[in-house]
Design a protein around this motif. Sequence first.
Motif, PDB file in Angstrom:
ATOM      1  N   LYS A  27       0.858  -1.185   0.000  1.00 38.70           N
ATOM      2  CA  LYS A  27       0.000   0.000   0.000  1.00 38.70           C
ATOM      3  C   LYS A  27       0.893   1.234   0.000  1.00 38.70           C
ATOM      4  N   GLU A  29       1.611   4.704   1.028  1.00 35.65           N
ATOM      5  CA  GLU A  29       1.210   5.620   2.099  1.00 35.65           C
ATOM      6  C   GLU A  29       1.882   6.984   1.917  1.00 35.65           C
ATOM      7  N   ASP A  30       1.357   7.982   2.620  1.00 38.09           N
ATOM      8  CA  ASP A  30       1.947   9.323   2.573  1.00 38.09           C
ATOM      9  C   ASP A  30       3.424   9.303   2.955  1.00 38.09           C
ATOM     10  N   TYR A 101      -2.416   6.116  -1.838  1.00 36.58           N
ATOM     11  CA  TYR A 101      -3.162   5.181  -0.986  1.00 36.58           C
ATOM     12  C   TYR A 101      -3.588   3.923  -1.747  1.00 36.58           C
TER      13      TYR A 101
END
Length: 158
Positions: A27, A29-30, A101
Motif C-alpha cells: 500500500k 502511504e503518505d 493510498y
Amino acid sequence: MLLGRKRKLGRKISEITIGEKLTLSEKIEDKDLLLYLGLTDDANPLYIQHDYAAQTSYKKPVVPTIMLTGLISSAISKYLPGPGSHILKQDIDFLKPVYHYGIVHFLFEVVDVNTGTNTIQLSVKGTNEEEEVVIQGLMQVSPPERLGGMDGKALENF
C-alpha cells in the motif's frame, strides 16, 4: 540496526526452479511518498498537487513510477532470490497509474534459470484493487554468490 547484525544470504541459483512464484501486496502511504520526494527533491506537481493533477487526464496525484520500481527491487532483494542478489536488467511497462493510498498486488514468477551465467529471469505483474494490470515487466537477476574461503568475521556487518 541493519548494519550491525548478520543476515542470511538468499537462495543460490541451484536452489531456484522455473515456475516458482511470489506474491505480495504493497500500500502506498503518505510517508512513502514523502520519503521519496525528500530523497530525490522531485517536486513534480503530478505527484503532489491535487489541484494540478485534477486538471490532467489522471484526475488525481499519481505515485512516481520509480517508487513502483523500488518496490519490485526490494521484493527481489528480500525474497526472490533474496539478500545478496543483484538486478542486472529490467524491462518494465507502467500500464496504468497508481494513485496515492493505492494497493498494488505483485506476482513474481521465475521464467528462466541459467546456471552458466548465474542469472534468472523473473516476470513481474502488478494489479490494483480493481484487478487491472498497472505494471508488468521482466527482470534479469543474479542470485547471491556463495563466498568461499572467508572466515566468519569478513561479513560481520552484513
